[in-house]
Design a protein around this motif. Structure first.
Motif, mmCIF file in Angstrom:
data_model
loop_
_atom_site.group_PDB
_atom_site.id
_atom_site.type_symbol
_atom_site.label_atom_id
_atom_site.label_comp_id
_atom_site.label_asym_id
_atom_site.label_seq_id
_atom_site.Cartn_x
_atom_site.Cartn_y
_atom_site.Cartn_z
ATOM 1 N N GLY A 92 0.650 -1.275 0.038
ATOM 2 C CA GLY A 92 -0.038 0.019 0.014
ATOM 3 C C GLY A 92 0.709 1.350 -0.147
ATOM 4 O O GLY A 92 0.588 2.062 -0.729
ATOM 5 N N ASN B 138 -6.417 11.552 2.038
ATOM 6 C CA ASN B 138 -7.238 10.383 2.286
ATOM 7 C C ASN B 138 -7.038 9.719 3.465
ATOM 8 O O ASN B 138 -6.397 8.284 3.207
ATOM 9 C CB ASN B 138 -7.385 9.709 0.946
ATOM 10 C CG ASN B 138 -8.240 8.511 0.797
ATOM 11 O OD1 ASN B 138 -9.004 8.479 1.698
ATOM 12 N ND2 ASN B 138 -8.257 7.939 -0.321
ATOM 13 N N GLN C 163 -8.909 7.454 5.001
ATOM 14 C CA GLN C 163 -9.317 6.263 4.896
ATOM 15 C C GLN C 163 -8.548 5.271 3.995
ATOM 16 O O GLN C 163 -8.557 4.129 4.427
ATOM 17 C CB GLN C 163 -10.578 6.309 4.143
ATOM 18 C CG GLN C 163 -11.657 6.995 5.005
ATOM 19 C CD GLN C 163 -11.868 6.114 6.508
ATOM 20 O OE1 GLN C 163 -11.311 6.674 7.510
ATOM 21 N NE2 GLN C 163 -12.367 5.013 6.344
ATOM 22 N N ARG C 164 -7.616 5.706 3.135
ATOM 23 C CA ARG C 164 -6.816 5.057 2.454
ATOM 24 C C ARG C 164 -5.671 4.582 3.445
ATOM 25 O O ARG C 164 -5.265 3.219 3.345
ATOM 26 C CB ARG C 164 -6.061 5.639 1.325
ATOM 27 C CG ARG C 164 -5.172 5.040 0.402
ATOM 28 C CD ARG C 164 -5.422 3.890 -0.503
ATOM 29 N NE ARG C 164 -4.607 3.370 -1.379
ATOM 30 C CZ ARG C 164 -4.428 2.009 -1.193
ATOM 31 N NH1 ARG C 164 -5.230 1.153 -0.552
ATOM 32 N NH2 ARG C 164 -3.548 1.673 -1.956
ATOM 33 N N ARG D 86 -0.731 12.183 0.400
ATOM 34 C CA ARG D 86 -2.120 11.172 -0.004
ATOM 35 C C ARG D 86 -2.590 11.104 1.525
ATOM 36 O O ARG D 86 -3.971 10.927 1.647
ATOM 37 C CB ARG D 86 -1.737 10.254 -0.492
ATOM 38 C CG ARG D 86 -1.427 10.393 -2.021
ATOM 39 C CD ARG D 86 -1.400 9.603 -3.003
ATOM 40 N NE ARG D 86 -0.980 9.854 -4.412
ATOM 41 C CZ ARG D 86 0.134 9.645 -4.917
ATOM 42 N NH1 ARG D 86 1.076 8.953 -4.526
ATOM 43 N NH2 ARG D 86 0.240 10.114 -6.189
ATOM 44 N N ILE E 273 1.268 4.184 -3.140
ATOM 45 C CA ILE E 273 0.968 5.595 -3.044
ATOM 46 C C ILE E 273 2.196 6.425 -3.168
ATOM 47 O O ILE E 273 1.882 7.525 -3.371
ATOM 48 C CB ILE E 273 0.045 6.061 -1.868
ATOM 49 C CG1 ILE E 273 0.882 5.721 -0.349
ATOM 50 C CG2 ILE E 273 -1.362 5.423 -1.632
ATOM 51 C CD1 ILE E 273 0.140 6.345 0.779
ATOM 52 N N GLU F 258 -6.991 1.676 5.222
ATOM 53 C CA GLU F 258 -7.067 0.441 4.236
ATOM 54 C C GLU F 258 -5.694 -0.529 4.392
ATOM 55 O O GLU F 258 -5.645 -1.644 4.280
ATOM 56 C CB GLU F 258 -7.666 0.561 3.006
ATOM 57 C CG GLU F 258 -9.027 1.282 2.862
ATOM 58 C CD GLU F 258 -9.179 1.514 1.485
ATOM 59 O OE1 GLU F 258 -8.629 1.476 0.377
ATOM 60 O OE2 GLU F 258 -10.301 2.666 1.456
#
Length: 172
Positions: free
Chosen positions: A63, A92, A94-95, A88, A67, A98
């Motif tokens: 991940g 975000n 929430q990313r 990032r 990014i 994740e």
């Protein structure tokens, strides 16, 4: 926050991920973090919980690389971290959740010896083994216990980690 403060915080966040201090973040850094947690809590790497920590670390690395590794060389430089990951993560969160949750969930399974939730003392041990100075780890872990019940939830830990990594921009 001014630019100098922002740069200092980003450098600190980068150093957290750069476990071996070689100037970039790569798969080995995530593997080293997994090994350090397992060793600290006496969990065999080949056990089910140990394998879950390694799988979570790999997912987290994938991940992060997805990014931030702009040039595709399988390592994230400090500049890539600043311009990619930090931005990032701010934009975000929430990313971030994740990509971090599988690792965090697996670490919690290792750390939470009695199944009642992670204690601030256990959280401080994890922070120390991942490179946080002892004089900082204890107070930070204690502060995560906002309700004073002595146990930290997965969602609370994830939110705190995301907040730590998602540094605000200097002009925010």
């Amino acid at each position: 926050m001014d630019s100098a403060e922002y740069e200092r915080k980003i450098a600190s966040r980068f150093a957290t991920f750069d476990q071996d201090g070689n100037g970039y973040i790569d798969r080995q850094d995530f593997s080293a973090a997994a090994k350090a947690v397992l060793a600290e809590f006496g969990t065999a790497p080949r056990s089910e919980k140990g394998q879950a920590v390694f799988a979570g670390a790999e997912a987290f690395w994938q991940g992060m690389a997805g990014i931030a590794d702009v040039d595709g060389d399988q390592r994230v430089t400090r500049q890539e971290f600043i311009t990619g990951a930090a931005k990032r993560l701010r934009d975000n969160p929430q990313r971030f959740a994740e990509i971090a949750r599988p690792f965090l969930r697996a670490v919690i399974a290792v750390v939470d010896g009695d199944g009642g939730g992670v204690t601030p003392a256990e959280a401080a041990r994890v922070l120390r083994v991942l490179g946080t100075p002892a004089e900082v780890a204890g107070p930070v872990a204690a502060a995560l216990d906002a309700d004073g019940e002595g146990r930290l939830s997965e969602d609370g830990l994830l939110a705190a980690f995301a907040s730590y990594c998602g540094v605000e921009a200097p002009d925010a």
